[in-house]
Design an enzyme around this catalytic site. Structure first.
Site, mmCIF file in Angstrom:
data_model
loop_
_atom_site.group_PDB
_atom_site.id
_atom_site.type_symbol
_atom_site.label_atom_id
_atom_site.label_comp_id
_atom_site.label_asym_id
_atom_site.label_seq_id
_atom_site.Cartn_x
_atom_site.Cartn_y
_atom_site.Cartn_z
ATOM 1 N N SER A 52 -1.738 22.016 -5.932
ATOM 2 C CA SER A 52 -0.587 22.594 -5.116
ATOM 3 C C SER A 52 0.325 23.488 -5.694
ATOM 4 C CB SER A 52 0.172 21.237 -5.309
ATOM 5 O OG SER A 52 -0.556 20.068 -4.784
ATOM 6 N N HIS A 106 10.149 3.973 -4.090
ATOM 7 C CA HIS A 106 9.268 2.558 -3.384
ATOM 8 C C HIS A 106 9.753 1.745 -4.864
ATOM 9 C CE1 HIS A 106 7.015 -0.615 -1.732
ATOM 10 N NE2 HIS A 106 5.908 -0.150 -2.199
ATOM 11 N N ASP A 189 8.598 -4.018 2.053
ATOM 12 C CA ASP A 189 7.741 -2.767 2.498
ATOM 13 C C ASP A 189 6.222 -3.465 2.593
ATOM 14 O OD1 ASP A 189 7.904 0.010 3.074
ATOM 15 O OD2 ASP A 189 6.407 0.018 1.546
HETATM 16 N N1 NAP Z 1 3.787 8.543 1.826
HETATM 17 C C1 NAP Z 1 4.953 8.486 2.331
HETATM 18 O O1 NAP Z 1 5.363 8.899 3.090
HETATM 19 C C2 NAP Z 1 6.024 7.480 1.557
HETATM 20 C C3 NAP Z 1 6.878 6.728 2.299
HETATM 21 C C4 NAP Z 1 7.962 6.091 1.509
HETATM 22 C C5 NAP Z 1 7.905 6.037 0.254
HETATM 23 N N2 NAP Z 1 6.700 6.290 -0.430
HETATM 24 C C6 NAP Z 1 6.526 6.283 -1.960
HETATM 25 O O2 NAP Z 1 6.634 7.710 -2.562
HETATM 26 C C7 NAP Z 1 5.830 7.480 -3.628
HETATM 27 C C8 NAP Z 1 4.781 8.730 -3.419
HETATM 28 O O3 NAP Z 1 3.723 8.394 -2.194
HETATM 29 P P1 NAP Z 1 3.140 9.441 -1.632
HETATM 30 O O4 NAP Z 1 2.241 8.670 -0.382
HETATM 31 O O5 NAP Z 1 4.130 10.669 -1.215
HETATM 32 O O6 NAP Z 1 1.921 9.814 -2.716
HETATM 33 P P2 NAP Z 1 0.603 10.924 -2.516
HETATM 34 O O7 NAP Z 1 0.967 11.710 -1.407
HETATM 35 O O8 NAP Z 1 -0.387 10.092 -2.545
HETATM 36 O O9 NAP Z 1 1.136 11.692 -3.728
HETATM 37 C C9 NAP Z 1 0.035 12.803 -4.371
HETATM 38 C C10 NAP Z 1 0.812 13.645 -5.456
HETATM 39 O O10 NAP Z 1 0.742 12.852 -6.515
HETATM 40 C C11 NAP Z 1 0.164 13.486 -7.765
HETATM 41 N N3 NAP Z 1 -0.670 12.627 -8.486
HETATM 42 C C12 NAP Z 1 -1.451 11.790 -8.364
HETATM 43 N N4 NAP Z 1 -2.004 11.514 -9.564
HETATM 44 C C13 NAP Z 1 -1.104 12.063 -10.612
HETATM 45 C C14 NAP Z 1 -1.174 11.868 -11.955
HETATM 46 N N5 NAP Z 1 -1.953 11.006 -12.552
HETATM 47 N N6 NAP Z 1 -0.041 12.647 -12.569
HETATM 48 C C15 NAP Z 1 0.822 13.356 -11.826
HETATM 49 N N7 NAP Z 1 0.638 13.382 -10.612
HETATM 50 C C16 NAP Z 1 -0.209 12.986 -10.103
HETATM 51 C C17 NAP Z 1 -0.884 14.552 -6.984
HETATM 52 O O11 NAP Z 1 -1.209 15.612 -7.636
HETATM 53 P P3 NAP Z 1 -2.427 16.619 -7.519
HETATM 54 O O12 NAP Z 1 -2.033 17.773 -6.833
HETATM 55 O O13 NAP Z 1 -2.686 16.887 -9.078
HETATM 56 O O14 NAP Z 1 -3.614 15.884 -6.820
HETATM 57 C C18 NAP Z 1 -0.121 14.996 -5.529
HETATM 58 O O15 NAP Z 1 0.752 15.847 -5.680
HETATM 59 C C19 NAP Z 1 5.306 6.222 -3.599
HETATM 60 O O16 NAP Z 1 5.981 5.426 -4.453
HETATM 61 C C20 NAP Z 1 5.495 5.694 -2.365
HETATM 62 O O17 NAP Z 1 5.238 4.340 -1.937
HETATM 63 C C21 NAP Z 1 5.987 7.159 0.451
#
Ligand code: NAP
Length: 324
Positions: A52, A106, A189
């Site tokens: 990214s 979350h 949630d």
């Molecule tokens: N999805 C939603 O819209 C949504 C809505 C409300 C709340 N949430 C909450 O927001 C949070 C993030 O969710 P998300 O769905 O946005 O996550 P996501 O899209 O799956 O996050 C992916 C990101 O996390 C990084 N990542 C993965 N493993 C990692 C590690 N070991 N160390 C550092 N970075 C790492 C990835 O980095 P790389 O670039 O290195 O792969 C990528 O940038 C969660 O707590 C979720 O419950 C999400």
């Protein structure tokens, strides 16, 4: 209802502060861009292997390796997948400044003990109630997405003010910030994901589609009926509520819904919903999620693979291509 909007929130607690966003996925991208556009000093913390980096820097936002991003930050927002939060916290904890604020979108990893934050940290939640893509597009339209907020740990006496200023800076307070707790947000949630909108509704659509096809209806007609009308009813409920939605559908549809709705969603469904909530509260889902990650996501991979090739998906793609 305890709902706070922009006008009641002081942005000063974030002024001159540096916010490190950990992860640039669905929420990380949206929140970084919204903070940046709100004039907040943002750095995105990424792993060395992250793909990214170029995209973040092209948006005019600083990047740094995880430890470096955290070491310089006053506020650190954990926006990597929940199931890796335990390992991620172990990795960044030595770099977290004394008295820094640790934020979440979350409540899962704090509610279910994946993370036990150091006592000197402020710990807050700002959980937008929708996906990052919508959080970003609403912000760009001058609107906001409603969010829940909470404080789990107030080490400095500033946690509340930082949480509210953060919710304001990502645009959520334009719609409203509703007071909650890590436990309430996480339990509700996780329950909804399994039992209602993300688990229950799609399976209801699939069951309806398969029942019609088994009854001799063509897949195209079954799809248009059982899947195609979902957006229409979702928009109506969003605009008018459930009773308001019923006012604008035909008597035929309303009478059919009256007879059929409670026959399908009966007390046995409510019993299983209650079981799901109890399992969530007992931490059984959180444990299963951790195991799934530790084993390399076998159940998710299998389900994704199988889901792509069903008759429903083939019919969906056929109709979309014909419409294009
Ligand atoms: N999805 C939603 O819209 C949504 C809505 C409300 C709340 N949430 C909450 O927001 C949070 C993030 O969710 P998300 O769905 O946005 O996550 P996501 O899209 O799956 O996050 C992916 C990101 O996390 C990084 N990542 C993965 N493993 C990692 C590690 N070991 N160390 C550092 N970075 C790492 C990835 O980095 P790389 O670039 O290195 O792969 C990528 O940038 C969660 O707590 C979720 O419950 C999400």
């Amino acid at each position: 209802m305890d709902l706070i909007r922009d006008a009641a929130i002081d942005p000063a607690p974030l002024a001159g502060k540096r916010v490190a966003i950990i992860g640039y996925g669905n929420q990380g991208r949206a929140q970084s861009l919204n903070l940046h556009d709100s004039g907040i000093d943002v750095v995105v913390g990424l792993r060395g292997s992250s793909g990214s980096r170029n995209e973040v820097e092209a948006a005019g936002i600083d990047t740094a390796l995880l430890e470096d991003a955290v070491r310089l930050a006053d506020v650190v927002m954990m926006l990597a997948p929940d199931e890796i939060h335990a390992a991620l916290y172990q990795e960044i904890a030595p770099s977290l400044r004394e008295g820094a604020a640790l934020g979440f979108s979350h409540g899962l990893s704090v509610r279910f003990g994946f993370i036990e934050p150091r006592a000197d940290l402020d710990v807050f939640l700002v959980a937008p109630k929708g996906p990052g893509t919508a959080l970003r597009s609403l912000y760009q339209q001058g609107k906001g997405m409603i969010a829940l907020w909470a404080v789990e740990q107030d080490a400095t006496g500033q946690a509340r003010d930082i949480a509210l200023a953060y919710g304001r800076a990502i645009g959520c307070a334009r719609a409203g910030l509703i007071a909650s707790s890590f436990a309430e947000e996480a339990e509700a949630d996780l329950f909804n994901e399994q039992a209602v909108v993300w688990g229950g509704v799609p399976e209801l659509l699939v069951a309806g589609f398969e029942t019609l096809v088994a009854g001799g209806i063509s897949p195209e007609v079954a799809l248009l009926e059982c899947v195609g009308e979902l957006k229409l009813i979702a928009d109506l409920i969003d605009e008018r509520g459930i009773a308001g939605m019923r006012e604008v559908i035909s008597n035929t549809a309303e009478f059919g819904a009256l007879l059929g709705g409670t026959r399908i969603i009966d007390d046995t469904v409510r019993t299983r919903m209650t079981e799901v909530l109890a399992e969530v509260r007992a931490g059984r889902f959180a444990e299963a999620l951790r195991r799934e990650e530790a084993e390399g996501y076998p159940k998710l991979e299998k389900s994704r693979e199988e889901g792509r090739t069903t008759l429903l998906e083939q019919t969906f793609r056929k109709i979309r291509e014909a419409e294009a």
